[in-house]
Design an enzyme around this catalytic site. Sequence first.
Site, PDB file in Angstrom:
ATOM      1  N   PRO A  12       0.789  -1.225   0.000  1.00 20.46           N
ATOM      2  CA  PRO A  12       0.000   0.000   0.000  1.00 20.46           C
ATOM      3  C   PRO A  12       0.830   1.288   0.000  1.00 20.46           C
ATOM      4  CG  PRO A  12      -0.134  -1.118   2.123  1.00 20.46           C
ATOM      5  CD  PRO A  12       0.519  -2.071   1.173  1.00 20.46           C
ATOM      6  N   ASN A  13       0.353   2.221  -0.787  1.00 14.93           N
ATOM      7  CA  ASN A  13       0.893   3.592  -0.906  1.00 14.93           C
ATOM      8  C   ASN A  13       2.206   3.672  -1.671  1.00 14.93           C
ATOM      9  OD1 ASN A  13      -1.247   4.820   0.686  1.00 14.93           O
ATOM     10  ND2 ASN A  13      -0.350   3.723   2.404  1.00 14.93           N
ATOM     11  N   ARG A  32       5.156  10.798  -2.708  1.00 15.82           N
ATOM     12  CA  ARG A  32       4.851  10.551  -1.301  1.00 15.82           C
ATOM     13  C   ARG A  32       6.078  10.767  -0.428  1.00 15.82           C
ATOM     14  NH1 ARG A  32       4.620   4.542   1.292  1.00 15.82           N
ATOM     15  NH2 ARG A  32       3.851   5.182   3.321  1.00 15.82           N
ATOM     16  N   TYR A  65      11.156   8.672   1.322  1.00 15.07           N
ATOM     17  CA  TYR A  65      11.139   7.556   0.373  1.00 15.07           C
ATOM     18  C   TYR A  65      11.847   7.846  -0.960  1.00 15.07           C
ATOM     19  CZ  TYR A  65       7.674   5.798   3.678  1.00 15.07           C
ATOM     20  OH  TYR A  65       7.047   5.371   4.820  1.00 15.07           O
ATOM     21  N   ASN A 108       8.025  -5.556  -0.402  1.00 18.20           N
ATOM     22  CA  ASN A 108       7.855  -4.391   0.460  1.00 18.20           C
ATOM     23  C   ASN A 108       6.365  -4.324   0.774  1.00 18.20           C
ATOM     24  OD1 ASN A 108       7.645  -1.982   1.784  1.00 18.20           O
ATOM     25  ND2 ASN A 108       8.916  -0.820   0.349  1.00 18.20           N
ATOM     26  N   ALA A 121       2.887  -0.629   5.137  1.00 14.78           N
ATOM     27  CA  ALA A 121       2.416  -0.643   6.531  1.00 14.78           C
ATOM     28  C   ALA A 121       1.865  -2.005   6.954  1.00 14.78           C
ATOM     29  CB  ALA A 121       1.361   0.439   6.726  1.00 14.78           C
ATOM     30  N   HIS A 141       3.678  -4.255   9.524  1.00 11.03           N
ATOM     31  CA  HIS A 141       3.656  -4.074  10.971  1.00 11.03           C
ATOM     32  C   HIS A 141       2.486  -4.778  11.674  1.00 11.03           C
ATOM     33  CE1 HIS A 141       6.711  -1.312   9.767  1.00 11.03           C
ATOM     34  NE2 HIS A 141       5.847  -0.518   9.152  1.00 11.03           N
ATOM     35  N   ASP A 181       1.068 -15.289   7.173  1.00 12.10           N
ATOM     36  CA  ASP A 181       0.674 -16.678   6.922  1.00 12.10           C
ATOM     37  C   ASP A 181       0.848 -17.051   5.450  1.00 12.10           C
ATOM     38  OD1 ASP A 181       0.122 -17.135   9.566  1.00 12.10           O
ATOM     39  OD2 ASP A 181      -2.060 -17.079   9.365  1.00 12.10           O
ATOM     40  N   GLU A 237      12.212  -9.513   2.791  1.00  9.17           N
ATOM     41  CA  GLU A 237      11.493  -8.297   3.207  1.00  9.17           C
ATOM     42  C   GLU A 237      12.374  -7.079   2.912  1.00  9.17           C
ATOM     43  OE1 GLU A 237      11.163  -8.036   7.468  1.00  9.17           O
ATOM     44  OE2 GLU A 237       9.942  -6.217   7.390  1.00  9.17           O
ATOM     45  N   HIS A 278      12.549  -2.603   2.814  1.00  7.08           N
ATOM     46  CA  HIS A 278      11.987  -1.278   3.095  1.00  7.08           C
ATOM     47  C   HIS A 278      12.949  -0.236   2.560  1.00  7.08           C
ATOM     48  CE1 HIS A 278       8.945  -3.059   5.578  1.00  7.08           C
ATOM     49  NE2 HIS A 278       9.882  -3.789   6.132  1.00  7.08           N
ATOM     50  N   SER A 321      12.946   2.973   3.692  1.00 11.90           N
ATOM     51  CA  SER A 321      13.405   3.733   4.859  1.00 11.90           C
ATOM     52  C   SER A 321      13.954   2.780   5.916  1.00 11.90           C
ATOM     53  CB  SER A 321      12.238   4.536   5.445  1.00 11.90           C
ATOM     54  OG  SER A 321      11.228   3.666   5.932  1.00 11.90           O
ATOM     55  N   ARG A 325      12.500   4.980  12.971  1.00 13.08           N
ATOM     56  CA  ARG A 325      11.305   5.831  12.845  1.00 13.08           C
ATOM     57  C   ARG A 325      10.341   5.620  14.024  1.00 13.08           C
ATOM     58  NH1 ARG A 325       9.025   5.111   7.050  1.00 13.08           N
ATOM     59  NH2 ARG A 325       7.890   7.000   7.668  1.00 13.08           N
ATOM     60  N   ARG A 353       6.667   1.152  13.683  1.00  7.15           N
ATOM     61  CA  ARG A 353       7.393   0.618  12.516  1.00  7.15           C
ATOM     62  C   ARG A 353       8.512  -0.334  12.926  1.00  7.15           C
ATOM     63  NH1 ARG A 353       5.331   3.840   8.280  1.00  7.15           N
ATOM     64  NH2 ARG A 353       4.882   5.922   9.050  1.00  7.15           N
TER      65      ARG A 353
HETATM   66  C1  DQA Z   1       8.018   1.181   4.102  1.00  3.88           C
HETATM   67  C2  DQA Z   1       8.014   1.443   5.623  1.00  3.88           C
HETATM   68  C3  DQA Z   1       6.636   1.250   6.192  1.00  3.88           C
HETATM   69  O1  DQA Z   1       6.647   1.511   7.585  1.00  3.88           O
HETATM   70  C4  DQA Z   1       5.665   2.198   5.530  1.00  3.88           C
HETATM   71  O2  DQA Z   1       4.362   1.985   6.027  1.00  3.88           O
HETATM   72  C5  DQA Z   1       5.699   2.140   4.048  1.00  3.88           C
HETATM   73  C6  DQA Z   1       6.995   2.041   3.395  1.00  3.88           C
HETATM   74  C7  DQA Z   1       9.397   1.487   3.472  1.00  3.88           C
HETATM   75  O3  DQA Z   1       9.618   1.027   2.357  1.00  3.88           O
HETATM   76  O4  DQA Z   1      10.217   2.190   4.071  1.00  3.88           O
HETATM   77  O5  DQA Z   1       4.682   2.239   3.384  1.00  3.88           O
HETATM   78  O6  DQA Z   1       7.740  -0.188   3.888  1.00  3.88           O
END
Ligand code: DQA
Length: 143
Positions: free
Chosen positions: A10-11, A18, A23, A74, A77, A80, A87, A98, A100, A102, A107, A111
């Site tokens: 998401p996002n 953003r 990011y 990635n 959110a 978390h 699962d 995994e 990220h 950031s 942070r 997170r």
């Molecule tokens: C993220 C870190 C997450 O906490 C955040 O919700 C994101 C981006 C990152 O790539 O740093 O959407 O996964």
Amino acid sequence: MKKILVINGPNLNLLGEREPAVYGDNSLEKINAKISDSAKSLGFETDFFQSNSEGALIDRLHEARLDCAGVILNAGAYTHYSYAIRDAISAIKIPVIEVHLSNVDSREEFRKTSVIAPVCKGSISGFGEYSYLLALDALKFLL
Ligand code: DQA
């Protein structure tokens, strides 16, 4: 040629617009193009998927078990708190890394918890778009 699936949650479709200070300035499209180039030089083909929906991410993880050698995830959110994504990772046998952009540990408190980390092969955080390229190197080593 082994296929690596890169999944963004998401996002992350809004990368570039953003919170660029957190990011970076590059769009997801640009980042994916760099991942694709780097993967080619490592002898991998790539597939890319982004969704803002938990269920769609889970469905794509399930599908990946059929034709992908590994996944770079990635989960945004969902990282978390999504036990459902955790699962799904446990349910498939291929390695999931995994990532990220950031440094999530530097942070907000929420997170610092990743419910998916224990079922991923490993985690890479804090290197901006380079996190994805490090994950590719890790998959090259693992596969
Ligand atoms: C993220 C870190 C997450 O906490 C955040 O919700 C994101 C981006 C990152 O790539 O740093 O959407 O996964």
